[in-house]
Design an enzyme around this catalytic site. Structure first.
Site, PDB file in Angstrom:
ATOM      1  N   LEU A  51      13.937  -2.168  16.918  1.00 29.62           N
ATOM      2  CA  LEU A  51      12.728  -1.916  17.708  1.00 29.62           C
ATOM      3  C   LEU A  51      12.388  -3.089  18.622  1.00 29.62           C
ATOM      4  CD1 LEU A  51      10.446  -0.200  15.017  1.00 29.62           C
ATOM      5  CD2 LEU A  51      12.121   0.834  16.571  1.00 29.62           C
ATOM      6  N   HIS A  52      11.961  -2.750  19.838  1.00 26.79           N
ATOM      7  CA  HIS A  52      11.559  -3.758  20.828  1.00 26.79           C
ATOM      8  C   HIS A  52      10.226  -3.333  21.421  1.00 26.79           C
ATOM      9  CE1 HIS A  52      12.932  -0.765  23.659  1.00 26.79           C
ATOM     10  NE2 HIS A  52      14.177  -0.827  23.190  1.00 26.79           N
ATOM     11  N   GLY A  54       9.485  -1.734  24.019  1.00 28.09           N
ATOM     12  CA  GLY A  54       9.436  -0.339  24.488  1.00 28.09           C
ATOM     13  C   GLY A  54       9.025   0.581  23.350  1.00 28.09           C
ATOM     14  N   HIS A  55       9.653   0.375  22.196  1.00 28.77           N
ATOM     15  CA  HIS A  55       9.272   1.165  21.016  1.00 28.77           C
ATOM     16  C   HIS A  55       7.823   0.879  20.627  1.00 28.77           C
ATOM     17  CE1 HIS A  55      13.758   0.638  20.334  1.00 28.77           C
ATOM     18  NE2 HIS A  55      13.642   1.945  20.306  1.00 28.77           N
ATOM     19  N   LYS A 168      12.453   6.071  29.678  1.00 30.50           N
ATOM     20  CA  LYS A 168      13.700   5.310  29.807  1.00 30.50           C
ATOM     21  C   LYS A 168      14.900   6.249  29.679  1.00 30.50           C
ATOM     22  CE  LYS A 168      16.660   1.806  29.063  1.00 30.50           C
ATOM     23  NZ  LYS A 168      17.651   2.440  28.244  1.00 30.50           N
TER      24      LYS A 168
HETATM   25  P1  AMP Z   1      16.112   4.634  20.756  1.00 25.36           P
HETATM   26  O1  AMP Z   1      15.762   3.847  19.552  1.00 25.36           O
HETATM   27  O2  AMP Z   1      16.904   3.890  21.761  1.00 25.36           O
HETATM   28  O3  AMP Z   1      16.662   5.999  20.423  1.00 25.36           O
HETATM   29  O4  AMP Z   1      14.729   4.901  21.472  1.00 25.36           O
HETATM   30  C1  AMP Z   1      13.661   5.501  20.797  1.00 25.36           C
HETATM   31  C2  AMP Z   1      12.625   5.922  21.786  1.00 25.36           C
HETATM   32  O5  AMP Z   1      12.144   4.780  22.469  1.00 25.36           O
HETATM   33  C3  AMP Z   1      13.160   6.885  22.848  1.00 25.36           C
HETATM   34  O6  AMP Z   1      12.178   7.883  23.110  1.00 25.36           O
HETATM   35  C4  AMP Z   1      13.367   5.988  24.020  1.00 25.36           C
HETATM   36  O7  AMP Z   1      13.284   6.658  25.261  1.00 25.36           O
HETATM   37  C5  AMP Z   1      12.210   5.022  23.854  1.00 25.36           C
HETATM   38  N1  AMP Z   1      12.480   3.798  24.593  1.00 25.36           N
HETATM   39  C6  AMP Z   1      13.569   3.000  24.504  1.00 25.36           C
HETATM   40  N2  AMP Z   1      13.489   1.976  25.375  1.00 25.36           N
HETATM   41  C7  AMP Z   1      12.318   2.145  26.044  1.00 25.36           C
HETATM   42  C8  AMP Z   1      11.660   1.419  27.084  1.00 25.36           C
HETATM   43  N3  AMP Z   1      12.190   0.341  27.630  1.00 25.36           N
HETATM   44  N4  AMP Z   1      10.472   1.893  27.524  1.00 25.36           N
HETATM   45  C9  AMP Z   1       9.921   3.008  26.998  1.00 25.36           C
HETATM   46  N5  AMP Z   1      10.486   3.729  26.006  1.00 25.36           N
HETATM   47  C10 AMP Z   1      11.672   3.305  25.541  1.00 25.36           C
END
Ligand code: AMP
Length: 307
Positions: A51-52, A54-55, A168
């Site tokens: 998690l970062h 964005g999450h 994203k």
């Molecule tokens: P992931 O863990 O990569 O599957 O991402 C989980 C959720 O976080 C997904 O809905 C992604 O679109 C969202 N997400 C990932 N990176 C970002 C970001 N930089 N800004 C906004 N949402 C993000």
């Protein structure tokens, strides 16, 4: 209306104000069902962990929904990785992820293992249709089938009222919205704007693969989108040309696609709202990014036209 007895009714798998991690689908399902029966709603934030910020933004938005309990799922979904992709080395940082969830006041995390979610081998999977083979899907065959299958399954386990996804992964958001509507899943799918580092790079769990020089080169993606955005009034071809010009300055960036589409990812309109999408490899790392572009005279979105 919030009922005070939500914690009691939800049973032992839920403690108000504390984080409970569930590994078993039926237990979490019992908890969310009980919470709903107290008048609360359930908001789901599906993630693959690592998690970062964005999450964190998705989680904050979920937490700000009135009278709703947030469930964050953390599961690296094997079905959405193709052969030769980074499933094995995808970052897994569970302790830090739980810390972030705790800091944001999340009360429920779903962290199943593969067998819990799929059994020995899933027999039934979803097909994302023609859009699933386009853009990202053209380079990652079966990727969106895997995404839709896992999200449908998460919806089945959690029964959320609302699910939040980042812009994203714009194509993923469009497909999930369509899935929820076409399959009448009774879940509202909502997008959250892209979170970026101060220098413009869209945050991604995969950014940690980048060497410093690659990270610098990767800035060409967001810079290209900005150039495309500002070329919007001059029309679709000018947008693509402006973005391509920026990408061409960076030999370390190997563009997979640069496309201008409408908001549902159909053919780009001559006027009005479009989406500019880019995917590129930098070293061994595949990066994606996208931005809204207002084409022709519909210039209301440009910052200088905001009142
Ligand atoms: P992931 O863990 O990569 O599957 O991402 C989980 C959720 O976080 C997904 O809905 C992604 O679109 C969202 N997400 C990932 N990176 C970002 C970001 N930089 N800004 C906004 N949402 C993000």
């Amino acid at each position: 209306m919030v009922h005070d007895d939500s914690a009691t009714k939800a049973g032992p798998g839920f403690r108000r104000g504390e984080l409970t991690v569930h590994e078993h689908a039926h237990e979490l399902g019992n908890v969310t069902r009980a919470l709903r029966s107290t008048g609360l709603t359930v908001t789901l934030v599906p993630t693959m962990g690592a998690l970062h910020e964005g999450h964190r933004e998705l989680i904050r938005r979920a937490r700000s929904v009135p009278n709703s309990v947030t469930v964050v799922s953390i599961f690296v979904n094997p079905l959405q990785f193709g052969p030769g992709e980074d499933f094995e080395r995808y970052p897994r940082t569970l302790d830090a992820d739980l810390e972030l969830c705790r800091a944001e006041g999340v009360e429920l995390v779903f962290h199943p293992d593969r067998a819990e979610l799929y059994g020995p081998e899933p027999q039934i999977t979803l097909n994302a249709g023609p859009l699933g083979d386009d853009l990202e899907g053209a380079s990652r065959p079966g990727h969106f089938d895997g995404v839709l299958t896992v999200v449908a399954k998460l919806f089945g386990v959690v029964r959320p009222d609302l699910a939040l996804f980042g812009e994203k992964d714009y194509q993923q958001l469009v497909l999930l919205r369509r899935m929820a509507w076409e399959l009448a899943l009774g879940v509202k799918v909502q997008g959250v704007p892209i979170m970026r580092d101060a220098d413009g790079l869209a945050l991604s769990s995969r950014n940690r693969y980048l060497e410093p020089e690659q990270r610098r080169a990767a800035l060409a993606l967001s810079a290209a989108l900005v150039a495309g955005h500002y070329a919007g009034p001059r029309g679709p071809q000018a947008v693509l040309d402006a973005a391509r010009e920026v990408l061409d300055t960076e030999p370390a960036v190997h563009v997979d696609y640069l496309e201008l589409r409408d908001r549902e990812l159909g053919a780009a309109p001559a006027d009005g709202e479009g989406r500019l999408l880019v995917a590129a490899k930098v070293g061994g790392t595949r990066l994606i990014d996208n931005a809204l572009v207002v084409l022709g005279d519909g210039r209301t979105d440009l910052p200088e036209n905001r009142s």
